[in-house]
Scaffold this active site. Structure first.
Site, PDB file in Angstrom:
ATOM      1  N   ASP A 480       0.793  -1.071   0.143  1.00 51.66           N
ATOM      2  CA  ASP A 480      -0.044   0.041   0.011  1.00 51.66           C
ATOM      3  C   ASP A 480       0.973   1.206   0.087  1.00 51.66           C
ATOM      4  O   ASP A 480       2.098   1.361   0.244  1.00 51.66           O
ATOM      5  CB  ASP A 480      -0.807  -0.266   1.313  1.00 51.66           C
ATOM      6  CG  ASP A 480      -2.130   0.939   1.163  1.00 51.66           C
ATOM      7  OD1 ASP A 480      -2.369   1.495   0.201  1.00 51.66           O
ATOM      8  OD2 ASP A 480      -2.893   0.747   2.221  1.00 51.66           O
ATOM      9  N   ASP A 550     -10.536   2.353  -2.762  1.00 49.24           N
ATOM     10  CA  ASP A 550     -10.962   2.373  -1.534  1.00 49.24           C
ATOM     11  C   ASP A 550     -12.560   2.135  -1.388  1.00 49.24           C
ATOM     12  O   ASP A 550     -13.082   2.163  -0.267  1.00 49.24           O
ATOM     13  CB  ASP A 550     -10.519   3.147  -0.752  1.00 49.24           C
ATOM     14  CG  ASP A 550      -9.102   2.775  -0.078  1.00 49.24           C
ATOM     15  OD1 ASP A 550      -8.566   1.469  -0.184  1.00 49.24           O
ATOM     16  OD2 ASP A 550      -8.301   3.691   0.586  1.00 49.24           O
TER      17      ASP A 550
HETATM   18  C1  DGJ Z   1      -5.699   1.985   2.161  1.00 49.95           C
HETATM   19  C2  DGJ Z   1      -6.253   0.752   1.347  1.00 49.95           C
HETATM   20  O1  DGJ Z   1      -6.508   1.064   0.080  1.00 49.95           O
HETATM   21  C3  DGJ Z   1      -7.092   0.092   2.177  1.00 49.95           C
HETATM   22  O2  DGJ Z   1      -7.644  -1.038   1.503  1.00 49.95           O
HETATM   23  C4  DGJ Z   1      -6.430  -0.299   3.542  1.00 49.95           C
HETATM   24  O3  DGJ Z   1      -5.470  -0.993   3.238  1.00 49.95           O
HETATM   25  C5  DGJ Z   1      -5.918   0.956   4.180  1.00 49.95           C
HETATM   26  N1  DGJ Z   1      -5.168   1.761   3.312  1.00 49.95           N
HETATM   27  C6  DGJ Z   1      -5.064   0.857   5.431  1.00 49.95           C
HETATM   28  O4  DGJ Z   1      -4.726   1.858   6.064  1.00 49.95           O
END
Ligand code: DGJ
Length: 732
Positions: A480, A550
């Site tokens: 990420d 997200d």
């Molecule tokens: C952003 C990601 O896209 C989410 O799915 C998750 O992993 C969060 N970060 C965690 O901080």
């Protein structure tokens, strides 16, 4: 050979199965662009250039009295500022004497089989099934001795051409490259629409189509990532082009950092496209003898609209971009802990979620953010990659074994590129992050960005990531990245190199990914940047799939996945079923709809399975069964967008068709309802016209032509309901 040079006419011809690309060296040594489009017979297209005396368009010295010769008008392959072409340029150099001219004339070329090499950058590669030929053309500025090498690799069977540019400082003084575009293409008319994919965090890649108008239209990122806001994939098409017909050109930039794509309609209704690293914040210092490789652009042309163009990109990116062994393997069905627990968990809670998930048919449990350091919220802990034993009492290895004992594989979330100020890493190495001396750095999600332009930081990260991956049976990694860059300055590099930091960061990131992934070939890597903030071919070179957004709301996902599908294969798009009301939009949609939408990608779950009823779990199990049954079509078939967002028909529909056209899955989600609605018919695509098909669950037999021309009646549905049908060819 897919690349040929004709000495008599000084033309270069690149040829794929269905396209021709032609350039010509003119009488003064400038390289002109003459054609890219549907395949044509060999013919010198130099006749297209019609010289005219154009007022206020300057003439190069060597043209003497010829006032009809001007670089301001001619269609070129590579242009430069300060030499009489006022349109957007390919290059801006600050020479050793402070001047900014680069007058590139052809001084040689080379044709060879195979693809050109890219130093430290991702790019598509040749497989044993492909014929690839390469052309390199050298342009030299006589005064400064700076040389530019234009590289073209032709993937003949796949109808794709990759392009890049290498700059070599053959002079005796250092230079700064202030702009270097990886490609430029001049068209001799301006009858085009410009299509790009813009958005924001949790609402990425909305398709936008606008006619080209006088002046410059551009999309860019200066955020240090390819970004949620604009995607480095664009299409130029004829105004009448649609999914099934019309000329269209795709340009896809294989890079994960700042980019710029500019489309200019000039004074004579000609169009120029340039694509490359964003010059904002970019200035690369090149010593004599050094060279610079720009990232590549992948070009494709379709004479039959967007579907065909997408298929060409999908086929290339499925086969020739990612080396992971997972590229051609069925992906496991994951359950991810993020929306189930956020930071609030311990091993007991997670194991309960995992246990229930086994029952649903899930195959891999992903432990998301919060498992390491002091990380109970997003304002601390990043950088301290050791397990938090308040949450996982007996450590990571023990926890993973417990997950494995349930019959599940284990996956782990990481955000290696970042550091929290409240972390041991920051306390011991405050100089390891991007920040400007004597200034307080700007925060994003309360975190700072590590300085990956430094080799010591990259090596530290490689070691720490490897030791986590080697310390437990980890079979999936979600990589990420949760903020964009600011304060891009490195205490490690000198004054003249500060304009390189954005780019060096990306090179550092690619180096880390190379090292980690090469040593862990059996791990499935999933890219992520707050969802789809780095959904680009550069990242897909390392990660066979990327968390698309997200936003897990099924209705918003229709638009996001629609936009993503233009340039990226379906088996790169991670998509999860989550709970309702949805955490991002508070919308409630049926579980079936969430499943149908998530199946338009790599299906997974992101919810607390202990809170599902018996019936809901059974429904998830059925979704997984259906998905697995049709995985080969969804992952490897041809994709058809049957509608577009906000179509008056009130639904979104799409279709996956097997390459042999014997099977298809059509899906539809009702987005709007009206009273006393007219009957609608869903017209399928991609079937064999003369072949007969059965629709599962229906007694009729229909020819492909009937299904494509007359269609299937759309059933009566409530808002947000989904419908899926499976079409199978009758055996003859
Ligand atoms: C952003 C990601 O896209 C989410 O799915 C998750 O992993 C969060 N970060 C965690 O901080």
């Amino acid at each position: 050979m897919a690349v040929r040079y004709f000495e008599e006419t000084k033309t270069f011809i690149l040829e794929t199965k269905q396209t021709t690309y032609q350039m010509k060296m003119d009488q003064y040594g400038y390289l002109l662009h003459l054609y890219y489009g549907e395949k044509i017979k060999d013919q010198d297209l130099g006749y297209l250039i019609q010289p005219k005396d154009r007022g206020f368009s300057p003439n190069p010295h060597e043209a003497g009295n010829d006032r009809t010769y001007s670089l301001d008008v001619l269609p070129q392959e590579f242009s430069s500022d300060g030499c009489g072409d006022y349109r957007k340029s390919s290059i801006e150099i600050k020479n050793g004497d402070g001047s900014t001219s680069f007058l590139g004339k052809v001084v040689g070329h080379r044709i060879y089989s195979g693809k050109y090499e890219l130093n430290g950058l991702p790019g598509v590669f040749q497989t044993e099934k492909d014929t690839v030929d390469t052309l390199e053309i050298c342009l030299q500025d006589q005064a400064s001795k700076v040389m530019v090498i234009l590289c073209y690799s032709v993937f003949e069977e796949k109808d794709m051409i990759t392009r890049t540019v290498r700059v070599k400082n053959n002079g005796s003084k250092p230079i700064y490259i202030n702009r270097i575009m990886s490609m430029m293409m001049d068209f001799m008319d301006a009858e085009f629409d410009f299509i790009h994919f813009n958005g924001r965090h949790t609402m990425e890649r909305n398709m936008t189509r606008t006619p080209i108008s006088s002046g410059v239209q551009s999309i860019e990122s200066s955020r240090g990532a390819s970004s949620h806001q604009h995607n480095p994939f664009v299409i130029m098409c004829r105004p009448t082009a649609d999914e099934d017909q019309g000329d269209c050109y795709g340009f896809s930039f294989v890079y994960s950092g700042n980019f710029l794509c500019e489309i200019e309609k000039d004074q004579f209704d000609q169009t120029r496209v340039v694509f490359g690293i964003n010059p904002r914040g970019f200035s690369y210092y090149l010593q004599p003898g050094e060279s610079f490789d720009a990232p590549e652009v992948v070009l494709s042309y379709s004479d039959q609209g967007f579907s065909k163009l997408s298929h060409q990109y999908h086929d290339l990116y499925r086969e020739n971009l990612c080396r992971s062994s997972y590229t051609h393997k069925e992906r496991p069905i994951v359950i991810n802990s993020w929306e189930a627990t956020y930071f609030d968990f311990d091993d007991k809670k997670l194991l309960n979620i995992a246990k229930e998930a086994v029952d649903m048919g899930v195959e891999l449990f992903v432990l998301d953010d919060g498992w390491f350091g002091k990380r109970d919220s997003d304002d601390s802990g990043l950088g301290d990659w050791s397990v938090n034993t308040d949450k996982l009492k007996n450590g990571l290895d023990d926890f993973v074994q417990k997950i494995n004992n349930l019959g599940l594989k284990f996956g782990l979330w990481m955000e290696p590129e970042m550091v929290s100020e409240d972390s041991d890493l920051y306390r011991s190495h405050p100089e390891w992050c991007l920040k400007i001396k004597d200034r307080k750095p700007t925060r994003g999600r309360y975190q700072l960005v590590l300085d990956l332009s430094r080799k010591d930081v990259c090596d530290y990260l490689i070691n720490s990531i490897n030791s986590i991956l080697d310390g437990a049976n980890i079979e999936y990694v979600k990589w990420d990245m949760n903020r964009n860059m600011t304060d891009v300055w490195s205490s490690y590099h000198g004054y003249e190199h500060q304009g390189e930091i954005f780019h060096r960061y990306i090179l550092g990131l690619y180096y880390i990914l190379d090292q980690v992934i090469l040593t862990h070939p059996d791990i499935l890597f999933c890219g992520c940047a707050g969802g789809g903030g780095r959904f680009d071919p550069g990242m897909l070179y390392y990660h066979p799939e990327i968390w698309c957004s997200d936003n897990t709301d099924a209705i918003n996902r229709l638009n996001i996945q629609y936009g993503t599908s233009f340039g990226y294969p379906i088996n790169t798009i991670e998509s999860h079923v989550s709970v309702c009301p949805n955490h991002q939009t508070a919308r409630t949609t049926p579980l079936n709809t969430r499943g149908v939408v998530a199946m338009d990608g790599i299906l997974g779950y992101e919810l607390d399975s202990t809170k599902l009823s018996k019936e809901q779990k059974q429904q998830c199990r059925e979704q997984i069964d259906i998905y697995k049954k049709y995985y080969h079509i969804i992952a490897y078939g041809d994709y058809y967008r049957l509608t577009k967002p906000y179509d008056a028909c009130g639904y979104m529909a799409w279709q996956h068709v097997s390459k042999d056209r014997k099977e298809a899955v059509a899906s539809l989600v009702k987005t709007e309802v009206e009273s006393n609605e007219p009957q609608k018919y869903l017209k399928l695509k991609g079937l064999e016209a003369d072949c007969f098909y059965k629709i599962l669950g229906n007694d009729g037999v229909y020819s492909g032509k009937v299904l494509m021309k007359a269609g299937i009646p759309v059933p009566v549905m409530e808002q947000y309901e989904a419908w899926q049908c499976h079409i199978v060819a009758l055996e003859v």
